[in-house]
Design an enzyme around this catalytic site. Structure first.
Site, PDB file in Angstrom:
ATOM      1  NE  ARG A  83      30.342  15.183  12.508  1.00 25.87           N
ATOM      2  CZ  ARG A  83      31.423  15.876  12.784  1.00 25.87           C
ATOM      3  NH1 ARG A  83      32.118  15.640  13.886  1.00 25.87           N
ATOM      4  NH2 ARG A  83      31.831  16.835  11.970  1.00 25.87           N
ATOM      5  CG  HIS A 127      35.678  15.841   8.677  1.00 27.21           C
ATOM      6  ND1 HIS A 127      34.950  15.375   9.741  1.00 27.21           N
ATOM      7  CD2 HIS A 127      36.940  16.028   9.148  1.00 27.21           C
ATOM      8  CE1 HIS A 127      35.726  15.252  10.802  1.00 27.21           C
ATOM      9  NE2 HIS A 127      36.947  15.656  10.459  1.00 27.21           N
ATOM     10  CD  GLU A 172      37.829  20.067  14.976  1.00 30.04           C
ATOM     11  OE1 GLU A 172      39.010  20.295  14.643  1.00 30.04           O
ATOM     12  OE2 GLU A 172      37.534  19.205  15.824  1.00 30.04           O
ATOM     13  CG  ASN A 298      34.114  18.473  16.990  1.00 31.53           C
ATOM     14  OD1 ASN A 298      32.988  18.015  17.117  1.00 31.53           O
ATOM     15  ND2 ASN A 298      34.780  18.437  15.846  1.00 31.53           N
ATOM     16  CE1 TYR A 300      38.892  14.475  20.107  1.00 27.92           C
ATOM     17  CE2 TYR A 300      38.316  16.538  19.043  1.00 27.92           C
ATOM     18  CZ  TYR A 300      38.328  15.161  19.041  1.00 27.92           C
ATOM     19  OH  TYR A 300      37.784  14.464  17.996  1.00 27.92           O
ATOM     20  CD  GLU A 377      35.545  15.339  15.469  1.00 24.71           C
ATOM     21  OE1 GLU A 377      36.664  15.436  16.006  1.00 24.71           O
ATOM     22  OE2 GLU A 377      35.326  15.647  14.290  1.00 24.71           O
TER      23      GLU A 377
END
Length: 505
Positions: A83, A127, A172, A298, A300, A377
């Site tokens: 990606r 991005h 995002e 994504n 985290y 991600e």
């Protein structure tokens, strides 16, 4: 969990995609070469105090010049997919109007080289890198930027639509709005707080227009969007903490997912339109909520939320991560609090792999018609230990914490979506590790190291870390084959790639 590579390989479903992810501005460098125009991030990064220690993105990982070698390292790793993002400023320097042939050619060569090495391309259109003329005209506060993204999508579709396997329209949007327009931590550096709400809608509209352009061009690949998701955890049983966590859930998660997946904004947002000129039309929402081929998530960390303004401090790195640092604001209704007795990353982010399952379960409950999902991600920044083997003149980087992080999070995601799992209704198709390379980590500069490959930013030498070898073993075990060995003619064994023996796990 701490699964070994072979144990985790046995858990992966057939056809599960394993990949790595990067973003153009964070790795390419060459900001003023071959016709690339300036972006809003070029200007923001040059402001005193905007980037930690005054770090500059001018060279970054020099991927623009070292791309073939980096692809060779991906092939050696054995990944299924890569990606990457297309630099809007490199392809269309003005954000509208003429196209830069040299910029188009760079990604043309990248995509062809990926395919030649058996790696499927996932291309992200936006991005966070906005051409400077668009930023100067208001950026995502200006509705016109959404139409310019649609135009850029048409350009990319015409150039690469026959070869890109998956497209991500916007990455995002929550981070762009909160860090870029509400708090001023990222480009363009606006601190508009609640008045930043139009930037949400315009990004999502840009997503819809980009989808429309890609589908009009009949691109061969699937199309989706990527949103970051953080489960919101009340700091206590106090009803005010629960209310605060619910409000932050709306602001960080549902505000960006509901319009795409349900075709409407959350009720609390619709009731709060008096804060701005925000007034989405039904036509806009139809564009935004077009059916997706996949949804990019994504993940985290979770976020612990408490009511009130707090004591003026937050866990280090949390504002950079989530954007909604309200604890230093007198009279703020809620703030981010630390998880007690919890291991953290170098960014100060809590390491809570069990909340990956929570995130997926919440998505499954809220969006019963969710399309196939990719974790686009996932990764962690640590201060990596470097050991110089003087006798063999090699560098060893035993990043066991990153290995554990990846093993725990990938394993949790897969188990949550297996029959009987907390999110068994989700069709989870893959996981992309952030990131292939240590890189320019936005306002964190070069201090936050997420890479499977260590980069010496003075020499640009790449050194595989233990996590690289762990992932290589996982992929080889899954595929029933030995790790890839470069063949004659592959640009892998050169002076800019240092290959120590794998560290013991």
């Amino acid at each position: 969990m701490h699964a070994s590579a072979k144990e985790l390989a046995a858990l992966l479903p057939p056809g599960f995609t394993m990949g790595v992810a990067t973003a153009a501005f964070q790795i390419e460098g060459a900001l003023d070469e071959d016709g690339r125009g300036p972006s809003g991030w070029d200007v923001f990064a040059a402001k005193p105090g905007a980037i930690v220690d005054g770090h500059s993105p001018a060279v970054a990982c020099d991927h623009y010049h070292r791309m073939p070698d980096d692809v060779a390292l991906m092939k050696e790793l054995g990944i299924d997919s890569y990606r990457f993002s297309l630099s809007w400023s490199r392809i269309q320097p003005g954000g509208s109007g003429p196209v830069n042939p040299a910029g188009l050619d760079f990604y043309d060569r990248l995509i062809d080289l990926l395919l030649a090495n058996g790696i499927s391309p996932m291309a992200t259109l936006y991005h966070w890198e906005t051409p400077l003329p668009l930023d100067e005209a208001g950026g995502w506060m200006n509705r016109d930027t959404a139409y310019r993204l649609g135009e850029f999508a048409a350009i990319a579709a015409a150039a690469y639509g026959d070869r890109v396997v998956r497209w991500v329209t916007v990455n995002e949007p929550a981070t762009v709005t909160t860090n870029g327009y509400a708090l001023g931590l990222h480009a363009p550096g606006e601190a508009l707080m609640l008045k930043a709400l139009p930037s949400v809608h315009h990004q999502l509209l840009g997503h819809g227009l980009a989808m429309q352009a890609l589908r009009a061009a009949k691109v061969a690949g699937g199309i989706g969007i990527t949103n970051v998701y953080s489960p919101m955890v009340p700091a206590s049983a106090n009803p005010l903490d629960k209310l605060s966590a619910g409000l932050m859930d709306v602001a960080q998660n549902r505000l960006f997912a509901d319009p795409v997946l349900l075709g409407k904004y959350p009720d609390v947002i619709r009731a709060a339109t008096f804060f701005s000129s925000f007034s989405p039309s039904s036509e806009d929402l139809e564009l935004i909520s077009q059916p997706l081929d996949f949804y990019g998530l994504n993940y985290y960390m979770p976020t612990r939320v408490a009511s009130g303004a707090g004591d003026g401090t937050v866990p280090e790195g949390m504002a950079e991560a989530m954007g909604d640092d309200l604890s230093g604001t007198p009279g703020a209704p809620f703030h981010i609090a630390a998880f007690p007795d919890t291991e953290i990353t170098a960014y100060g982010w809590p390491i809570k792999p069990e909340y990956m399952s929570v995130a997926l379960a919440e998505m499954a409950e809220r969006y019963p018609d969710l399309p196939p999902v990719y974790i686009t991600e996932g990764g962690a920044s640590f201060e990596d230990l470097q050991i110089r083997d003087v006798g063999a003149d090699r560098l060893i980087i035993p990043d066991e914490r990153r290995v554990r992080y990846l093993a725990d999070h990938i394993g949790t995601a897969v188990e949550a979506t297996l029959p009987g799992g907390a999110a068994e209704s989700i069709d989870l198709r893959g996981y992309y590790v952030w990131s292939l390379l240590d890189n320019f980590e936005w306002s964190g500069g070069y201090k936050q190291q997420f890479g499977l490959l260590h980069v010496d930013f003075d020499t640009q030498v790449r050194t595989p870390k233990a996590s690289y070898y762990w992932l290589q073993e996982l992929l080889a075990s899954r595929n029933g084959a030995a790790p890839h060995t470069p063949q004659a003619g592959e640009p892998a064994e050169d002076a800019d790639v240092e290959r120590p023996a794998p560290a013991d796990q």
